[in-house]
Write an enzyme that holds these catalytic residues in place. Structure first.
Site, PDB file in Angstrom:
ATOM      1  N   ASN A   8      43.634  42.551  37.874  1.00 58.82           N
ATOM      2  CA  ASN A   8      42.643  42.306  38.819  1.00 58.82           C
ATOM      3  C   ASN A   8      42.974  41.349  39.800  1.00 58.82           C
ATOM      4  OD1 ASN A   8      40.394  41.290  40.200  1.00 58.82           O
ATOM      5  ND2 ASN A   8      39.123  41.080  38.505  1.00 58.82           N
ATOM      6  N   LYS A  10      41.982  39.681  42.124  1.00 61.59           N
ATOM      7  CA  LYS A  10      41.044  38.395  42.296  1.00 61.59           C
ATOM      8  C   LYS A  10      41.110  37.323  41.231  1.00 61.59           C
ATOM      9  CE  LYS A  10      37.618  40.547  44.926  1.00 61.59           C
ATOM     10  NZ  LYS A  10      36.386  41.025  45.039  1.00 61.59           N
ATOM     11  N   CYS A  11      42.132  37.729  40.035  1.00 63.38           N
ATOM     12  CA  CYS A  11      42.085  36.665  38.903  1.00 63.38           C
ATOM     13  C   CYS A  11      43.409  35.896  38.894  1.00 63.38           C
ATOM     14  CB  CYS A  11      42.009  37.501  37.670  1.00 63.38           C
ATOM     15  SG  CYS A  11      42.316  36.679  36.161  1.00 63.38           S
ATOM     16  N   GLY A  12      43.312  34.709  38.895  1.00 62.60           N
ATOM     17  CA  GLY A  12      44.641  33.962  38.867  1.00 62.60           C
ATOM     18  C   GLY A  12      45.515  33.891  37.587  1.00 62.60           C
ATOM     19  N   ARG A  15      47.157  37.409  38.480  1.00 64.05           N
ATOM     20  CA  ARG A  15      48.222  37.229  39.298  1.00 64.05           C
ATOM     21  C   ARG A  15      49.446  36.572  38.764  1.00 64.05           C
ATOM     22  NH1 ARG A  15      43.799  35.459  42.415  1.00 64.05           N
ATOM     23  NH2 ARG A  15      44.589  33.518  42.301  1.00 64.05           N
TER      24      ARG A  15
END
Length: 114
Positions: A8, A10-12, A15
């Site tokens: 995802n 948007k997920c740190g 990432r």
């Protein structure tokens, strides 16, 4: 070595895990944005089995309505079907390599299968 990450962007944590995979020498990474291309209930069952987790342990609680839907106490088939139908319920990131599967929370768990 091949690695697949259910990611995802948007997920740190997701990432950071992807960055670790991309920086690892000799790793060919396949990225699946699971919110756009959700895994089937069967694939999720295989991933959790290979990771040594129950579907309930792979259930994302934060930011979802999983508790209101009774999913933490539901049977495996119900949880897996809910995740396949509404992939926001999948805790991320899941990473699969030839050495196994890990739910990479914290992201350092990815090193166990590299």
């Amino acid at each position: 070595m091949k690695a697949t990450i259910w990611h995802n962007p948007k997920c740190g944590t997701s990432r950071n895990t992807l960055a670790a995979l991309e920086e690892a020498p000799g790793v060919e990474v396949t990225v699946i944005e699971y919110l756009k291309t959700p895994p089937s209930a069967e694939k999720l069952a295989q991933l959790y089995k290979d990771a040594g987790l129950t579907p309930q342990q792979g259930l994302r609680i934060r930011g979802t309505d999983a508790v209101e839907r009774g999913l933490p106490d539901a049977d495996d088939a119900t949880v897996l079907a809910a995740m396949a139908a509404d992939p926001i319920l999948i805790e991320r990131p899941l990473v699969e390599t030839d050495k196994g599967v890990r739910l990479c929370r914290p992201m350092e768990k990815v090193h166990e299968i590299l």
